[in-house]
Design an enzyme around this catalytic site. Structure first.
Site, PDB file in Angstrom:
ATOM      1  CE  LYS A  17       9.396   8.231 -38.806  1.00 32.10           C
ATOM      2  NZ  LYS A  17       9.117   8.085 -40.131  1.00 32.10           N
TER       3      LYS A  17
ATOM      4  CB  CYS B 207       9.221   3.897 -39.482  1.00 27.80           C
ATOM      5  SG  CYS B 207       9.894   3.391 -41.035  1.00 27.80           S
TER       6      CYS B 207
ATOM      7  CD  GLU C  23       5.973   5.810 -40.606  1.00 28.57           C
ATOM      8  OE1 GLU C  23       6.659   4.881 -41.347  1.00 28.57           O
ATOM      9  OE2 GLU C  23       6.476   6.958 -40.783  1.00 28.57           O
TER      10      GLU C  23
END
Lengths: 592, 592
Positions: free
Chosen positions: B125, B161, B44
């Site tokens: 994300k 994540c 990330e």
């Protein structure tokens, strides 16, 4: 047209002091009753204080707040105040939500409507700010219901702070429900110039929803935030009907003529922000009052920048000291303008008897430093002492061999150590005297001049420090008093006096040039190219960026101090210490 | 069953060093190519470093990151690496969203799929954590599209994540799109014991979505956060197929057998978290590879708590020092266990040649203090010096009259001033040696023992300090080396030695009693009643709560140090300084 006498109680709660805050609600509700009010509104999170930060994540805290609002309603009735409706902010338990899995069981930032011993309606804040100094998505579940309370023939909706600032949401629901009055309760932190912005926003919103809009704000200091009051009501036409003074707790009362409630719409509505809200109805007293003679309400005059910032710093300093149960402060007086202004703020906040000033001359201190410090102490009546540091510095130098910057910093740290020793010995809070321009550029010594418990001018650029000093002196002169700050402290060229003939201008651009560049970089968050496009000198821009970026580690260990600008060093600006980002010098220099 | 050789590059970017981070991507992609990989995944925000905090709010930074991903794709192709697909994290520009007004123009925390010189897919994300140390709703716009890339006959989805940790969202979209492989890229901060939690979570998610799940994590220290690597792949049955070592950057490679892609579903789907996402398709290479011989992949053994915490502290210290361009450190050695452990961590992180230790004896220091400090320096080879403070303390005492605690603190501040002077003179970073138990209870002197730039054991409770010291000595003994820490430093009763015969136990409960109460109050955030219900002694609970609540101001000025527990003092626990909340003593004591 039904009438209603509305009282806005802009009062000063203490974070965590639930009992004391509830006592304040009872006391001010009694004042409102004595003034014949029918409804009194208190600020956001009145019972808990605001912002309560991670206390809100502790269930014992949330339970205490949620229980307290019920006992408060009963207590008001028991004390004969039950017929006066009260709107009060508190933290409520995690709501049962149909639409959200609410993996984290977060409570709500809520307003309660209290009447005749009961909590008759609860509203949970819908728009949760999560920018600037705010982290409310960390703390709260978003509300999706709007109760409309019919009271004295008027439909009243409650909203909380950010609900006013965002498009759509509960104000749209209030419009769809044809509310006649929206009471927005606030904990809105001060920034210079923000009072006008708030009023204009409220005027626009009142027109959009076609209702009167009451805005009640908190007063007081809470760590780095200042709540400045200035509560007001605007008519649907955008007319200010009352405006409270700023920076003072108290009650303003206004007689409103409001539309007769006729709408009974309930149920789910699209509120235009991508969400749905449920309109609910609570009927308390559906008949209007018999007409009565309205009293005139006052409009407090606006404040100039120096006046509002100075008042904010005094309030912040007083509240930090008192709410943390200190009774006295100590600070070093260099003879320069920063410490002179901080001493003056402290005297205005606490009285001269609570302020201890110390001159800490080194071998490089000029005669005028000592004289100007003594003169300030004489004019203001602080308890003044002189503690020369030369022998202590010599004792250090015998032990460790320090040169140049290391030797300069040593002197500052000896001073910091003496002030902290006096604090430990006598219980004084140490006030730190650094300004924002120094903190931005790292022109300060860690554990030296940056030592202390509270830094009153931490967010004040140096050029504004001078303006505030001149303004404060002029205020005194205007009423025939001796100006508190010696003119020499204002006029002399700034110097840290850590080596012979040192001047700030040896290390920094002239403050008149520096401060606008700092404002562009910090408050406006502009990149290098944007700053240059805005007309700043490229060489100075580069120098300032390097200074600011390189001193983040110092800011991280600085004491708290009051926020007065749109972006202070603290929760407002969160940069990594470990940070190799360097502003691109042109498109050609972008990493490839 | 199509095959694919996947490389997980768990590497160590530096926040803000976009060019250096891009160079690392090229370098590790070349290593992956040499090992025959078909796809290599980076963590990330690989290009920007993570967390970049408020840098993300600066448009010059976002533009640089968004431009860089395009130039990186072109550069990889120009360097002959274009046929190796690369997944890499970066910050992308504010997306055009149909459903959200996006009043704040926030960028996205994105993954790019690079192939043959182009960015062929971008994923933003979806789940943005905004709790604990995370403030991602402050920084990012939530993504609502899932591109599925058909590559070598396999459908590959990218997630970031937190997408793995929340129910519903992009993993649900990946399941609905029948993805064969989900590559989750991470910047997941270390806490002791979290590696197991991650693996079990990934096993569950892989089973839920019926796909292989690759997890690539960052390595390195960034201010208070540590990224511990430990990247892995699990099969749809939850079988770990490869697991990388922890706390080391590097590449792990695994040959996967994956289902043949056959689904072409596109369009909007309900992803079960109250939102909709759009499935998109990108066809890159739809034919599977010809079957090849798969290599065996390794599974790194799990680490015990002491081993993982110690490795974390070494990595964090090394990276803070090096990424901030220091080459040496200095710390005071008291002869006690805290400074002994910090010195040992520093030597393991930087080599003995970079570590300067100073004994700073006062009139109250015992002989064994000096002897134990010297013995540690001898064993580890640090540059050691002795700087007595008695004469300096005397010089202060001649100037200001200090008693009791004020006199004790003075000694600590003289030491802090000497260490800072050595730092200024020689460019060493000062390491602060306080542990979490001290910091929690305020058992430290502001600007004294709390002075410094980095505090390696800031989040380590005292009882764990001892365990780590014993563990480190045992590690040495196991390979026949001299234990680095003198046994006497481990065995002696802890003392600040600021007055004659002082012991920590004069002021604090025994650490074996204290630490579990601190864990209950800080890490578990329990209220008083809950702590007592959990079996802690009420008198000690009350004492500990008072100590912790009363020392928030000290923690606010403490240097950064690595987070190793579920809740460190820092972004993880944000309490007001001005705070009159006192835990209710029983239901009867709730405010009324």
């Amino acid at each position: 047209m039904p009438q209603l006498r509305l009282a806005l109680a802009q009062v000063n709660p203490v974070v965590g002091d639930l009992q004391g805050n509830a006592d304040q609600v009872v006391e001010w509700t009694r004042h409102a009753a004595e003034r014949g009010a029918h409804l009194v509104a208190f600020p956001e999170m009145m019972l808990t204080g605001y912002p309560a930060e991670d206390l809100v994540l502790r269930s014992s805290f949330v339970e205490a707040s949620a229980d307290l609002v019920d006992t408060l309603a009963a207590r008001l009735a028991a004390e004969g105040l039950g017929d006066l409706a009260v709107i009060v902010g508190f933290v409520d338990r995690t709501p049962a939500l149909s639409t959200d899995s609410a993996a984290l069981k977060l409570p709500t930032d809520s307003a309660a409507f209290l009447f005749r011993g009961q909590v008759v309606a609860r509203y949970a804040k819908h728009h949760l700010p999560n920018y600037g100094v705010f982290d409310e998505i960390r703390y709260f579940t978003r509300g999706d219901r709007l109760p409309v309370v019919r009271y004295l023939g008027v439909d009243i909706a409650m909203t909380v702070c950010e609900d006013l600032w965002q498009e759509g949401g509960p104000l749209t629901a209030a419009r769809l429900a044809t509310s006649g009055l929206v009471v927005n309760i606030n904990g809105s932190p001060f920034e210079h110039g923000k009072a006008d912005v708030r009023l204009r926003l409220a005027q626009r919103r009142a027109a959009e929803i076609g209702a009167s809009l009451a805005y009640v704000n908190m007063v007081g200091g809470q760590d780095e935030l200042i709540f400045d009051g200035g509560s007001f009501v605007v008519s649907p036409a955008g007319q200010p009907l009352v405006q409270a003074p700023r920076f003072e707790d108290g009650l303003v009362v206004v007689d409103l003529g409001l539309p007769t409630a006729t709408d009974d719409r309930v149920g789910t509505v699209d509120v235009g922000d991508g969400t749905l809200m449920a309109i609910e109805r609570v009927d308390l007293r559906t008949s209007p009052l018999r007409p009565y003679e309205a009293h005139a309400a006052g409009i407090a005059p606006p404040l100039a920048t120096e006046a509002e910032v100075y008042a904010a710093l005094v309030l912040a300093t007083r509240d930090y000291v008192r709410k943390n149960r200190f009774t006295s402060v100590v600070l070093g007086l260099s003879g320069g303008i920063d410490s002179a202004l901080v001493a003056t703020i402290a005297v205005d906040a606490l009285g001269a008897g609570a302020v201890n000033t110390v001159a800490l001359p080194s071998r490089w201190s000029s005669d005028h430093s000592l004289a100007d410090a003594a003169e300030l102490a004489r004019r203001q009546g602080t308890t003044h002492s002189v503690e020369p540091i030369a022998d202590i510095v010599t004792a250090f130098e015998k032990e460790v061999d320090l040169h140049a910057l290391a030797a300069e910093n040593l002197q500052a740290r000896v001073r910091g150590t003496i002030l902290m020793g006096l604090s430990n010995e006598h219980g004084h809070l140490v006030l730190t005297t650094g300004n924002k321009s120094e903190l931005a550029t790292g022109y300060s010594t860690l554990y030296g001049d940056s030592a202390g418990g509270f830094a009153p001018i931490k967010d004040v650029p140096k050029t504004l420090v001078w303006k505030l000093a001149r303004w404060r002196n002029a205020q005194a002169a205007n009423v025939g008093k001796t100006p508190p700050i010696p003119q020499n402290s204002i006029d002399k060229p700034p110097s840290a006096e850590l080596r012979p003939d040192q001047l700030d201008s040896d290390s920094l651009p002239d403050y008149g040039v520096l401060d606008p560049v700092l404002e562009a970089y910090i408050e406006q968050d502009l990149g290098r190219e944007a700053m240059i496009a805005a007309g700043h000198d490229p060489a100075i821009v580069d120098r300032v960026i390097a200074l600011v970026d390189g001193s983040e580690y110092k800011r991280r260990q600085y004491p708290p101090g009051p926020k007065i600008t749109p972006r202070n060093f603290g929760r407002d600006r969160r940069l990594p210490i470990t940070n190799r980002w360097r502003e691109p010098r042109s498109d050609a220099d972008l990493p490839a």
